[in-house]
Design a protein around this motif. Sequence first.
Motif, PDB file in Angstrom:
ATOM      1  N   ALA A 137      22.513  12.132 -19.362  1.00 16.17           N
ATOM      2  CA  ALA A 137      21.918  12.636 -18.114  1.00 16.17           C
ATOM      3  C   ALA A 137      23.034  12.988 -17.130  1.00 16.17           C
ATOM      4  N   ARG A 138      22.730  13.870 -16.166  1.00 15.47           N
ATOM      5  CA  ARG A 138      23.682  14.171 -15.090  1.00 15.47           C
ATOM      6  C   ARG A 138      23.488  13.129 -14.006  1.00 15.47           C
ATOM      7  N   VAL A 139      24.593  12.643 -13.431  1.00 19.98           N
ATOM      8  CA  VAL A 139      24.468  11.612 -12.406  1.00 19.98           C
ATOM      9  C   VAL A 139      25.055  12.096 -11.081  1.00 19.98           C
ATOM     10  N   LEU A 140      24.251  12.010 -10.060  1.00 19.65           N
ATOM     11  CA  LEU A 140      24.687  12.358  -8.702  1.00 19.65           C
ATOM     12  C   LEU A 140      24.658  11.078  -7.868  1.00 19.65           C
ATOM     13  N   ALA A 141      25.797  10.744  -7.256  1.00 21.23           N
ATOM     14  CA  ALA A 141      25.846   9.533  -6.426  1.00 21.23           C
ATOM     15  C   ALA A 141      25.674   9.899  -4.964  1.00 21.23           C
ATOM     16  N   ILE A 142      24.896   9.081  -4.253  1.00 18.80           N
ATOM     17  CA  ILE A 142      24.859   9.162  -2.791  1.00 18.80           C
ATOM     18  C   ILE A 142      25.500   7.865  -2.331  1.00 18.80           C
ATOM     19  N   CYS A 143      26.649   7.974  -1.695  1.00 17.78           N
ATOM     20  CA  CYS A 143      27.453   6.775  -1.471  1.00 17.78           C
ATOM     21  C   CYS A 143      28.143   6.838  -0.113  1.00 17.78           C
ATOM     22  N   ASN A 144      28.412   5.651   0.454  1.00 19.26           N
ATOM     23  CA  ASN A 144      29.081   5.618   1.758  1.00 19.26           C
ATOM     24  C   ASN A 144      30.562   5.277   1.651  1.00 19.26           C
ATOM     25  N   ALA A 145      30.945   4.581   0.587  1.00 17.48           N
ATOM     26  CA  ALA A 145      32.328   4.101   0.493  1.00 17.48           C
ATOM     27  C   ALA A 145      33.165   5.050  -0.362  1.00 17.48           C
ATOM     28  N   ASN A 146      34.039   5.734   0.311  1.00 15.28           N
ATOM     29  CA  ASN A 146      34.933   6.668  -0.342  1.00 15.28           C
ATOM     30  C   ASN A 146      35.785   5.981  -1.389  1.00 15.28           C
ATOM     31  N   GLY A 147      35.955   6.608  -2.517  1.00 21.40           N
ATOM     32  CA  GLY A 147      36.884   6.078  -3.522  1.00 21.40           C
ATOM     33  C   GLY A 147      36.322   4.887  -4.281  1.00 21.40           C
ATOM     34  N   SER A 148      35.075   4.526  -4.069  1.00 18.99           N
ATOM     35  CA  SER A 148      34.526   3.367  -4.781  1.00 18.99           C
ATOM     36  C   SER A 148      34.116   3.778  -6.203  1.00 18.99           C
ATOM     37  N   THR A 149      33.726   2.805  -6.993  1.00 15.24           N
ATOM     38  CA  THR A 149      33.542   3.042  -8.426  1.00 15.24           C
ATOM     39  C   THR A 149      32.376   3.982  -8.732  1.00 15.24           C
ATOM     40  N   ILE A 150      31.249   3.784  -8.063  1.00 14.15           N
ATOM     41  CA  ILE A 150      30.052   4.569  -8.406  1.00 14.15           C
ATOM     42  C   ILE A 150      30.278   6.076  -8.228  1.00 14.15           C
ATOM     43  N   PRO A 151      30.775   6.540  -7.082  1.00 18.39           N
ATOM     44  CA  PRO A 151      31.022   7.983  -7.003  1.00 18.39           C
ATOM     45  C   PRO A 151      32.084   8.453  -7.988  1.00 18.39           C
ATOM     46  N   ARG A 152      33.060   7.569  -8.257  1.00 17.49           N
ATOM     47  CA  ARG A 152      34.135   7.995  -9.170  1.00 17.49           C
ATOM     48  C   ARG A 152      33.603   8.227 -10.577  1.00 17.49           C
ATOM     49  N   GLU A 153      32.619   7.446 -10.972  1.00 13.45           N
ATOM     50  CA  GLU A 153      32.119   7.588 -12.341  1.00 13.45           C
ATOM     51  C   GLU A 153      30.956   8.572 -12.442  1.00 13.45           C
ATOM     52  N   SER A 154      30.509   9.099 -11.310  1.00 12.98           N
ATOM     53  CA  SER A 154      29.367  10.015 -11.336  1.00 12.98           C
ATOM     54  C   SER A 154      29.840  11.448 -11.561  1.00 12.98           C
ATOM     55  N   ASP A 155      28.916  12.327 -12.005  1.00 10.69           N
ATOM     56  CA  ASP A 155      29.277  13.729 -12.203  1.00 10.69           C
ATOM     57  C   ASP A 155      29.437  14.437 -10.867  1.00 10.69           C
ATOM     58  N   ALA A 156      28.703  13.972  -9.881  1.00  5.41           N
ATOM     59  CA  ALA A 156      28.725  14.625  -8.574  1.00  5.41           C
ATOM     60  C   ALA A 156      28.498  13.580  -7.509  1.00  5.41           C
ATOM     61  N   VAL A 157      28.909  13.884  -6.301  1.00  2.78           N
ATOM     62  CA  VAL A 157      28.728  12.898  -5.228  1.00  2.78           C
ATOM     63  C   VAL A 157      28.431  13.587  -3.904  1.00  2.78           C
ATOM     64  N   LEU A 158      27.546  12.962  -3.164  1.00  2.00           N
ATOM     65  CA  LEU A 158      27.301  13.382  -1.792  1.00  2.00           C
ATOM     66  C   LEU A 158      27.560  12.142  -0.942  1.00  2.00           C
ATOM     67  N   TYR A 159      28.619  12.185  -0.152  1.00  2.00           N
ATOM     68  CA  TYR A 159      28.941  11.027   0.675  1.00  2.00           C
ATOM     69  C   TYR A 159      28.077  11.006   1.922  1.00  2.00           C
ATOM     70  N   THR A 160      27.590   9.810   2.271  1.00  2.00           N
ATOM     71  CA  THR A 160      26.972   9.620   3.578  1.00  2.00           C
ATOM     72  C   THR A 160      28.139   9.283   4.494  1.00  2.00           C
ATOM     73  N   HIS A 161      28.166   9.838   5.667  1.00  2.00           N
ATOM     74  CA  HIS A 161      29.321   9.549   6.530  1.00  2.00           C
ATOM     75  C   HIS A 161      28.912   8.585   7.629  1.00  2.00           C
ATOM     76  N   ALA A 162      28.464   7.402   7.208  1.00  2.00           N
ATOM     77  CA  ALA A 162      27.998   6.421   8.193  1.00  2.00           C
ATOM     78  C   ALA A 162      29.156   5.608   8.769  1.00  2.00           C
ATOM     79  N   GLY A 163      30.351   5.716   8.189  1.00  2.00           N
ATOM     80  CA  GLY A 163      31.460   4.857   8.622  1.00  2.00           C
ATOM     81  C   GLY A 163      31.278   3.466   8.036  1.00  2.00           C
ATOM     82  N   PRO A 164      32.247   2.578   8.305  1.00  2.00           N
ATOM     83  CA  PRO A 164      32.165   1.259   7.662  1.00  2.00           C
ATOM     84  C   PRO A 164      30.938   0.490   8.119  1.00  2.00           C
ATOM     85  N   GLU A 165      30.203  -0.056   7.172  1.00  2.00           N
ATOM     86  CA  GLU A 165      29.053  -0.898   7.521  1.00  2.00           C
ATOM     87  C   GLU A 165      29.444  -2.328   7.178  1.00  2.00           C
ATOM     88  N   ILE A 166      29.559  -3.150   8.211  1.00  2.00           N
ATOM     89  CA  ILE A 166      30.102  -4.502   8.041  1.00  2.00           C
ATOM     90  C   ILE A 166      28.976  -5.540   7.914  1.00  2.00           C
TER      91      ILE A 166
END
Length: 610
Positions: free
Chosen positions: A365-394
Amino acid sequence: MVLQGLRRLEYRGYDSAGIAVVAEGELSSAKKAGKLANLEKVLADRPLPAATVGIGHTRWATHGGPTDRNAHPHVSTGGDVAVVHNGIIENFASLRAECEAAGIEFSSDTDTEVAAHLLTAAYADAPEGEGRLAEAMRAICRRLEGAFTLVATHAAEPDTLVAARRSSPLVVGVGETADGTAEYFLGSDVAAFIGHTRNALELGQDQIVQIDRTAGVTVTDFAGAAVEPTAYTVDWDAAAAEKGGYDWFMLKEIAEQPKAIADTLLGRLGDHGNLILDEVRLSDQELRDIDKIFVVSCGTSFHAGLIAKYAIEHWTRIPVEVEVASEFRYRDPVLDRSTLVIVISQSGETMDTLMALRHAKEQKARVLAICNANGSTIPRESDAVLYTHAGPEIAVASTKAFLSQIVACYLVGLFLAQVRGMKYEDEVAAIVEDLRKLPDAVAQVLTGMDEVRALGRSLADADTVLFLGRHVGFPVALEGALKLKELAYIHAEGFAAGELKHGPIAVIDQGTPVVVIVPSPHSRESVHGKVVSNIQEVRARGARTIVIAEEGDEDVVPYADHLIRVPRTPTLLAPVVTTVPLQVLACEIATTRGLDVDQPRNLAKSVTVE
Ligand code: M6R
């Protein structure tokens, strides 16, 4: 410096902490159950020597309770090697038996301790000279099963730190002291060292990094082959991770939501009402070939997925299934090349979601990640990524990341509709216009929260709170209940309001607080009237009704014991505004109960074990 780094990672959740340093050929360590303040007390009574190499850890108990003896670092019998570890070593029982058969006595109940003993033995076997500790680490990693990040230090190697990574997060920071000396950091995420440097290196799966005072950073795979790490710059600074005058990170993050949404939309809405998602590295043809979508995620991110289903199916007519990641791969879902799997994760490191994504990729299957943390594992292993730009969530409880995830899902849905020609240009443009209004709508909700806070204070002693919603209001109800559970430790449940009479209404008693998310009376697919009836039904059975309804909706007034107004918003986009009062409510109830809002008990920010 190490303690400061641990402080910055506190938000990830932990129940014990420890630290070890190497100074003058000796390894010294301290560890303590509970919060960092407990460890600081130990260190005040028995300071560790000054050192330039140190490791630290905050542990969230898996194998063995949250006690002093189970806290990391774990030190080998001879006292030469100290190890900290995230993840789970799945074959630890057989490795422990092997060590015990060799006469080693264990001093903890953890899976981690085997790594300290095995590393000591492997170090003894490794050729002397440069890279010996890294060679020993490679040798043990080849034997370990499961997911792990390990960081080790050795008394005989005062200028070296070695770390290993498999399926668990680890980043390297490369900085410089005031006098120009190179300094290096390792952290589960960049927050650990963001006060010192924004220059980071990404590590891949099954890699070992050696940090050496003179040789700098060397990365290899577990077999020893050299690997070139990818450098990147962190696009937020230490100030972004400070409380900025708020009592809790969560309050700050709730207040940042208009900006988080605006930043997530930034650069993605074209001048002509079209969508520009160039970063989604799937070709138009690939997007046109999709015949089924799965949205897979956990917790709050799962609720974003539930909302996505309504929008994506409505706009694209592609069937969408939404599933919690921990169930997805174990039930053998039907996936193929024309399936798009959208994984949603704030942290990008949630193990269940990562495993689901790997399963999806194995099934082609094709995998698209929606992720907030740049450079993290899930977007890196996905075929495509759309980053949410929420900034650090502590804060452990997700707020601004959630709203940004919903917005990112809208972008994906609308983009698919645009590429596949399912919507006319002017229809896309009209929805884009509505999206542009969301930051202001959320800002408007935030200005009227005093009454919600007062309501929260009056609910602090509630035993149970129920949340009801229909259509996109149903996932909002689930999210409201989750926020209350995790922050205030109050039993709460979210229901589809239409299910009420099929069972849940039986739990309503005199005074039971019931929060109802009312859909807009204006939308075409409105179930508004039905929800108004549901409010009457619960009220007739004694419920104290707390109603979230659009401005101008007069139908709800007679049945609302408390009325919370939100601005008029198109039905599919409404969760972005209706969620906000529920976040504030949960936060206020928790504060009134005297609880730690940012770090609720038993929870970790990022769940990096299955
Ligand atoms: O980092 P992720 O979005 O993958 O995390 C998923 C969940 O663990 C997370 O949303 C969790 O439910 C939060 N505590 C919710 O506030």
